[in-house]
Design a protein around this motif. Structure first.
Motif, short mmCIF file in Angstrom:
data_model
loop_
_atom_site.label_atom_id
_atom_site.label_comp_id
_atom_site.label_asym_id
_atom_site.label_seq_id
_atom_site.Cartn_x
_atom_site.Cartn_y
_atom_site.Cartn_z
N UNK A 99 0.82 -1.21 0.00
CA UNK A 99 0.00 0.00 0.00
C UNK A 99 0.85 1.26 0.00
N UNK A 100 1.94 1.26 0.74
CA UNK A 100 2.80 2.43 0.79
C UNK A 100 3.45 2.77 -0.54
N UNK A 101 3.50 1.79 -1.45
CA UNK A 101 4.13 2.04 -2.75
C UNK A 101 3.34 3.02 -3.60
N UNK A 102 2.06 3.22 -3.29
CA UNK A 102 1.25 4.12 -4.09
C UNK A 102 1.73 5.57 -4.01
N UNK A 103 2.58 5.87 -3.05
CA UNK A 103 3.10 7.24 -2.96
C UNK A 103 3.98 7.60 -4.15
N UNK A 104 4.65 6.61 -4.73
CA UNK A 104 5.58 6.91 -5.83
C UNK A 104 5.22 6.22 -7.15
N UNK A 105 4.21 5.37 -7.15
CA UNK A 105 3.80 4.74 -8.40
C UNK A 105 3.16 5.77 -9.33
#
Length: 395
Positions: free
Chosen positions: A214-220
């Motif tokens: 979920x935290x990856x959505x910050x940079x995707x």
């Protein structure tokens, strides 16, 4: 006969040296051209590893600026449901920027049992990534929700990296390292068919796929969407409007993988086209030069040819002599050229397989021999048509 031919060649060594130099340079250029052609052809024969025909890529940025993970999860889950709710959408996946056929490349390290490899392509993807691209699973499995709770993060590798790391041994369950110090360990849970992400003519290369959280959505910033064959421009406009209205501060762009594949193929073929054009001009110049030199030699050697005919030499033997002289000169040039060319597979230059270089050397040799034979064939026939009395009278 060969002793006589070598003597004739040696007596005109200065003139023949220039001709041999042209042949040598032509061989080296042709070797480079054929190496590139064989390399591209070998890559082209390999499977693409995915189905790109009905896959679109959505690029976005500045969608949501928040540090709250739950808010991110809710925001993108709502967007996912809105897109999947459209009848023309089969599946979708958020992923990193290095989508297939793009100019973006992320690389890192991957090693196992003291065998480390650099420049490994690193991808970040969701559980639906492989299905969206119609990729082929060869061993093990793709990511699922159970990978969230594992102590060692799970990764999927492609068959190119699998062969380098494990050879014919078991790959599933093995621990690989993505750092030099052994502190970035990953467990292999699956092996997929290598995806040629840089087009038909580029090598797929080694690849490692990581599961995003979920935290990856910050940079995707990418979404790949598999659509139905019925998806048209009207649906694309509707999809764009949906995305733009939801991500109001984001720059949204929709691209088709079919078009991106064409663009990257053109870009890949540019070096080959340029080198082929240079090679063609060089071959034409060498052919004209060789033809002219042989023609000049015939006019300079009319007395010699007439004398040979007068003592009983046939027209075919005179023609064969000139052709054999040219082929011997070509052989000398090819021996020298092959010495330099064979260094490429021995030294593993450009990290290409030895088979590519060996095939290129063979093709270049055949081409030079064929070129020399064709260029000497007509002058040889002209020499065979010289009448002894006329040649001796002129002398």
């Amino acid at each position: 006969m060969f002793k006589h031919l070598f003597k004739l060649i040696w007596n005109k060594k200065k003139q023949n040296f220039l001709l041999m130099s042209e042949m040598l340079f032509s061989f080296l250029v042709l070797f480079a051209v054929f190496s590139l052609l064989v390399y591209y052809y070998n890559n082209y024969k390999k499977p693409m590893g995915m189905g790109y025909q009905n896959v679109w890529v959505v690029s976005y940025n500045n969608a949501l600026q928040t540090k709250n993970t739950d808010s991110l999860d809710t925001y993108y889950e709502t967007l996912r449901n809105s897109i999947k709710g459209m009848p023309e959408v089969n599946d979708l996946s958020f992923c990193s920027d290095n989508v297939p056929f793009s100019a973006n490349t992320w690389t890192g390290l991957a090693g196992y049992n003291k065998h480390n490899y650099s420049n490994v392509n690193m991808y970040n993807a969701e559980d639906s990534y492989l299905k969206t691209l119609n990729g082929q699973l060869l061993e093990g499995r793709w990511f699922n929700k159970n990978d969230m709770a594992t102590k060692i993060p799970s990764v999927v590798i492609n068959n190119e990296l699998r062969e380098k790391l494990f050879g014919k041994g078991e790959a599933i369950g093995k621990i690989i390292d993505e750092s030099d110090d052994g502190k970035n360990k990953k467990r292999v849970v699956g092996v997929i068919q290598a995806i040629k992400a840089k087009g038909d003519y580029a090598a797929a290369g080694d690849a490692v796929y990581h599961r995003i959280d979920t935290g990856s959505f910050r940079w995707l910033g990418k979404i790949i969407i598999q659509v139905t064959p019925a998806a048209n421009a009207a649906f694309e406009a509707r999809l764009y409007k949906t995305l733009a209205n939801y991500m109001k501060n984001s720059n949204v762009e929709i691209e088709h993988l079919v078009n991106k594949r064409k663009d990257i193929n053109y870009f890949t073929l540019v070096p080959m086209i340029v080198l082929s054009i240079v090679g063609c001009f060089l071959v034409i110049n060498v052919a004209l030069g060789l033809f002219g030199v042989l023609w000049y030699n015939i006019n300079k050697r009319r007395g010699e040819i007439g004398l040979r005919r007068a003592v009983g030499a046939t027209g075919s033997s005179v023609s064969n002599q000139l052709i054999m002289e040219s082929m011997i000169l070509a052989t000398f040039s090819l021996i020298i050229g092959s010495f330099f060319a064979i260094q490429f597979p021995l030294l593993n230059v450009f990290d290409l397989s030895a088979g590519i270089y060996l095939v290129a050397i063979l093709l270049a040799i055949i081409f030079i021999y064929l070129l020399v034979f064709l260029c000497s064939l007509y002058p040889g026939r002209q020499a065979a048509a010289i009448y002894p009395a006329v040649a001796l009278h002129e002398e």
